[in-house]
Design a protein around this motif. Structure first.
Motif, PDB file in Angstrom:
ATOM      1  N   ALA A  40       0.826  -1.206   0.000  1.00  0.00           N
ATOM      2  CA  ALA A  40       0.000   0.000   0.000  1.00  0.00           C
ATOM      3  C   ALA A  40       0.864   1.261   0.000  1.00  0.00           C
ATOM      4  CB  ALA A  40      -0.937  -0.001   1.205  1.00  0.00           C
ATOM      5  N   ARG A  41       1.983   1.227   0.707  1.00  0.00           N
ATOM      6  CA  ARG A  41       2.861   2.394   0.744  1.00  0.00           C
ATOM      7  C   ARG A  41       3.513   2.641  -0.607  1.00  0.00           C
ATOM      8  NH1 ARG A  41       5.686   1.080   6.634  1.00  0.00           N
ATOM      9  NH2 ARG A  41       3.756   1.320   7.866  1.00  0.00           N
ATOM     10  N   PHE A  42       3.959   1.557  -1.254  1.00  0.00           N
ATOM     11  CA  PHE A  42       4.492   1.724  -2.604  1.00  0.00           C
ATOM     12  C   PHE A  42       3.390   2.181  -3.559  1.00  0.00           C
ATOM     13  CE2 PHE A  42       8.118  -1.080  -1.332  1.00  0.00           C
ATOM     14  CZ  PHE A  42       9.139  -0.247  -1.766  1.00  0.00           C
ATOM     15  N   GLY A  43       2.163   1.686  -3.344  1.00  0.00           N
ATOM     16  CA  GLY A  43       1.045   2.124  -4.165  1.00  0.00           C
ATOM     17  C   GLY A  43       0.771   3.607  -3.998  1.00  0.00           C
ATOM     18  N   PHE A 121      -6.127  -7.548   5.012  1.00  0.00           N
ATOM     19  CA  PHE A 121      -5.963  -6.200   4.461  1.00  0.00           C
ATOM     20  C   PHE A 121      -7.206  -5.732   3.725  1.00  0.00           C
ATOM     21  CE2 PHE A 121      -4.839  -3.305   1.013  1.00  0.00           C
ATOM     22  CZ  PHE A 121      -4.157  -2.314   1.706  1.00  0.00           C
ATOM     23  N   ASP A 122      -7.598  -4.491   3.977  1.00  0.00           N
ATOM     24  CA  ASP A 122      -8.623  -3.798   3.205  1.00  0.00           C
ATOM     25  C   ASP A 122      -8.062  -2.461   2.749  1.00  0.00           C
ATOM     26  OD1 ASP A 122     -10.670  -5.691   3.509  1.00  0.00           O
ATOM     27  OD2 ASP A 122     -11.214  -4.880   5.472  1.00  0.00           O
ATOM     28  N   GLY A 123      -8.394  -2.076   1.515  1.00  0.00           N
ATOM     29  CA  GLY A 123      -8.021  -0.757   1.043  1.00  0.00           C
ATOM     30  C   GLY A 123      -8.718   0.313   1.873  1.00  0.00           C
ATOM     31  N   PRO A 124      -8.216   1.546   1.835  1.00  0.00           N
ATOM     32  CA  PRO A 124      -8.753   2.595   2.708  1.00  0.00           C
ATOM     33  C   PRO A 124     -10.233   2.898   2.501  1.00  0.00           C
ATOM     34  CG  PRO A 124      -7.253   3.501   1.062  1.00  0.00           C
ATOM     35  CD  PRO A 124      -7.082   2.021   1.020  1.00  0.00           C
ATOM     36  N   TRP A 125     -10.775   2.585   1.328  1.00  0.00           N
ATOM     37  CA  TRP A 125     -12.186   2.872   1.061  1.00  0.00           C
ATOM     38  C   TRP A 125     -13.010   1.612   0.841  1.00  0.00           C
ATOM     39  CZ3 TRP A 125     -13.649   7.761   1.894  1.00  0.00           C
ATOM     40  CH2 TRP A 125     -12.665   8.751   1.843  1.00  0.00           C
ATOM     41  N   ALA A 126     -12.427   0.439   1.092  1.00  0.00           N
ATOM     42  CA  ALA A 126     -13.132  -0.823   0.831  1.00  0.00           C
ATOM     43  C   ALA A 126     -14.414  -0.941   1.652  1.00  0.00           C
ATOM     44  CB  ALA A 126     -12.215  -2.007   1.114  1.00  0.00           C
ATOM     45  N   ALA A 202       7.882  21.964  -7.468  1.00  0.00           N
ATOM     46  CA  ALA A 202       7.632  21.789  -6.039  1.00  0.00           C
ATOM     47  C   ALA A 202       6.147  21.917  -5.729  1.00  0.00           C
ATOM     48  CB  ALA A 202       8.433  22.819  -5.237  1.00  0.00           C
ATOM     49  N   ALA A 203       5.479  22.866  -6.379  1.00  0.00           N
ATOM     50  CA  ALA A 203       4.042  23.036  -6.171  1.00  0.00           C
ATOM     51  C   ALA A 203       3.265  21.833  -6.694  1.00  0.00           C
ATOM     52  CB  ALA A 203       3.564  24.316  -6.859  1.00  0.00           C
ATOM     53  N   ALA A 204       3.659  21.340  -7.864  1.00  0.00           N
ATOM     54  CA  ALA A 204       2.981  20.174  -8.439  1.00  0.00           C
ATOM     55  C   ALA A 204       3.170  18.951  -7.549  1.00  0.00           C
ATOM     56  CB  ALA A 204       3.515  19.897  -9.844  1.00  0.00           C
ATOM     57  N   ALA A 205       4.381  18.786  -6.989  1.00  0.00           N
ATOM     58  CA  ALA A 205       4.647  17.648  -6.106  1.00  0.00           C
ATOM     59  C   ALA A 205       3.826  17.747  -4.830  1.00  0.00           C
ATOM     60  CB  ALA A 205       6.136  17.584  -5.772  1.00  0.00           C
ATOM     61  N   ALA A 206       3.721  18.951  -4.264  1.00  0.00           N
ATOM     62  CA  ALA A 206       2.951  19.135  -3.030  1.00  0.00           C
ATOM     63  C   ALA A 206       1.471  18.843  -3.261  1.00  0.00           C
ATOM     64  CB  ALA A 206       3.135  20.560  -2.511  1.00  0.00           C
ATOM     65  N   ILE A 207       0.938  19.301  -4.377  1.00  0.00           N
ATOM     66  CA  ILE A 207      -0.470  19.051  -4.690  1.00  0.00           C
ATOM     67  C   ILE A 207      -0.711  17.562  -4.912  1.00  0.00           C
ATOM     68  CG2 ILE A 207      -2.294  19.469  -6.390  1.00  0.00           C
ATOM     69  CD1 ILE A 207      -1.001  22.246  -6.844  1.00  0.00           C
ATOM     70  N   ALA A 208       0.221  16.908  -5.629  1.00  0.00           N
ATOM     71  CA  ALA A 208       0.087  15.469  -5.890  1.00  0.00           C
ATOM     72  C   ALA A 208       0.104  14.678  -4.589  1.00  0.00           C
ATOM     73  CB  ALA A 208       1.207  14.999  -6.820  1.00  0.00           C
ATOM     74  N   LEU A 209       1.031  15.005  -3.689  1.00  0.00           N
ATOM     75  CA  LEU A 209       1.100  14.315  -2.396  1.00  0.00           C
ATOM     76  C   LEU A 209      -0.158  14.552  -1.577  1.00  0.00           C
ATOM     77  CD1 LEU A 209       4.815  14.994  -1.414  1.00  0.00           C
ATOM     78  CD2 LEU A 209       3.781  12.751  -1.827  1.00  0.00           C
ATOM     79  N   PHE A 210      -0.673  15.756  -1.620  1.00  0.00           N
ATOM     80  CA  PHE A 210      -1.873  16.081  -0.858  1.00  0.00           C
ATOM     81  C   PHE A 210      -3.059  15.239  -1.317  1.00  0.00           C
ATOM     82  CE2 PHE A 210      -5.791  18.649  -0.445  1.00  0.00           C
ATOM     83  CZ  PHE A 210      -5.840  18.748   0.938  1.00  0.00           C
ATOM     84  N   MET A 216      -5.603   7.973   0.072  1.00  0.00           N
ATOM     85  CA  MET A 216      -5.190   6.908   0.992  1.00  0.00           C
ATOM     86  C   MET A 216      -5.748   7.115   2.400  1.00  0.00           C
ATOM     87  SD  MET A 216      -3.341   4.680  -0.696  1.00  0.00           S
ATOM     88  CE  MET A 216      -2.519   3.791   0.612  1.00  0.00           C
ATOM     89  N   ARG A 217      -6.462   8.213   2.591  1.00  0.00           N
ATOM     90  CA  ARG A 217      -7.027   8.585   3.884  1.00  0.00           C
ATOM     91  C   ARG A 217      -5.947   8.841   4.942  1.00  0.00           C
ATOM     92  NH1 ARG A 217     -12.030   5.035   5.660  1.00  0.00           N
ATOM     93  NH2 ARG A 217     -12.293   6.879   6.976  1.00  0.00           N
ATOM     94  N   TYR A 218      -4.789   9.312   4.468  1.00  0.00           N
ATOM     95  CA  TYR A 218      -3.736   9.679   5.407  1.00  0.00           C
ATOM     96  C   TYR A 218      -4.051  11.002   6.106  1.00  0.00           C
ATOM     97  CZ  TYR A 218      -0.646   6.117   3.374  1.00  0.00           C
ATOM     98  OH  TYR A 218      -0.076   4.940   2.950  1.00  0.00           O
ATOM     99  N   TRP A 219      -4.702  11.914   5.355  1.00  0.00           N
ATOM    100  CA  TRP A 219      -4.931  13.248   5.886  1.00  0.00           C
ATOM    101  C   TRP A 219      -6.332  13.430   6.473  1.00  0.00           C
ATOM    102  CZ3 TRP A 219      -0.251  12.879   5.236  1.00  0.00           C
ATOM    103  CH2 TRP A 219       0.420  12.883   4.027  1.00  0.00           C
ATOM    104  N   ILE A 220      -7.141  12.386   6.398  1.00  0.00           N
ATOM    105  CA  ILE A 220      -8.517  12.467   6.919  1.00  0.00           C
ATOM    106  C   ILE A 220      -8.782  11.274   7.815  1.00  0.00           C
ATOM    107  CG2 ILE A 220      -9.407  13.798   4.953  1.00  0.00           C
ATOM    108  CD1 ILE A 220     -10.467  11.239   3.768  1.00  0.00           C
ATOM    109  N   THR A 221      -9.767  11.402   8.678  1.00  0.00           N
ATOM    110  CA  THR A 221     -10.100  10.298   9.592  1.00  0.00           C
ATOM    111  C   THR A 221     -11.069   9.344   8.925  1.00  0.00           C
ATOM    112  OG1 THR A 221     -11.871  11.641  10.534  1.00  0.00           O
ATOM    113  CG2 THR A 221      -9.715  11.696  11.614  1.00  0.00           C
TER     114      THR A 221
END
Length: 221
Positions: A40-43, A121-126, A202-210, A216-221
């Motif tokens: 999942a992390r590589f994904g 394992f379940d995906g974050p939205w499964a 840098a801006a494109a990378a930040a937006i992509a990561l966000f 992946m539900r890293y930034w939300i509960t």
């Protein structure tokens, strides 16, 4: 005859290329080994890189932009017919390969968000779509893997084929420059290329990561 180096690829595009190789290879190997957490992390990394490449294809340096190298079926037919291509960057067949790789990895990232392995394992939205739909998307995620292998294989084979013909595609993607004869028309074309500033990457990378993190539900509960 004198030979010189001309710039073809920018740094952000080259970092994307090798990061993409690392992320996809890691996702494939961890998928085969059954280490789903690491898979999942590589994904996540692969998905973020696909998003970055889509953004960079719109606002990046000239040779990175889709408008520069995606030319449509007529240009592809002409290239297949007589090999006519006097441009810098991806040729018409290379463009199809790039689009296929981005599309397939993006598809696997999207379906992986809703997948499950029926064990741990379940995906974050499964859990949001029900087991039946999750199983269907898991099947699509798995069934697309041989297609991805085939596209990667063709991509690598093409690199060796062009190398056998005397055209090095690997070196320029490492150092960003291509060795040509000083009188080659590509010299003047290279001098006229537009290069995007690093802050845009840098801006494109930040937006992509966000957005990949939201997926992946890293930034939300």
């Amino acid at each position: 005859m004198e030979r010189i180096m001309i710039r073809v690829w920018d740094g952000p595009l080259r970092l994307f290329k090798w990061g993409f190789v690392f992320a996809v290879t890691g996702a494939v190997l961890t998928g085969l080994s059954g280490d789903m957490e690491l898979h999942a992390r590589f994904g996540f990394a692969a998905g973020a890189l696909v998003l970055f490449r889509l953004f960079w294809g719109l606002v990046g340096s000239e040779t990175s932009r889709f408008s520069h190298f995606v030319k449509g079926p007529e240009a592809t037919r002409a290239y297949l017919r007589d090999g006519s291509w006097g441009g810098l960057g991806h040729n018409p067949l290379g463009a199809l390969s790039i689009l296929a790789l981005l599309g397939l990895v993006g598809f696997k990232f999207a379906t992986g968000l809703f997948s499950n392995d029926d064990i741990f394992f379940d995906g974050p939205w499964a859990g949001w779509i029900g087991k039946e739909v999750s199983d269907m998307l898991t099947g699509w995620h798995d069934q697309s893997t041989p297609v991805l292998y085939a596209v990667i294989g063709l991509h690598v084979a093409a690199i060796f084929w062009y190398y056998a013909k005397g055209e090095d595609l690997f070196g320029p993607m490492v150092i960003g420059e291509k060795n040509v004869e000083a009188e080659d028309p590509l010299v003047s074309k290279a001098a006229a290329l537009h290069w995007a500033p690093l802050w845009r990457a840098a801006a494109a990378a930040a937006i992509a990561l966000f957005f990949a993190g939201i997926a992946m539900r890293y930034w939300i509960t």
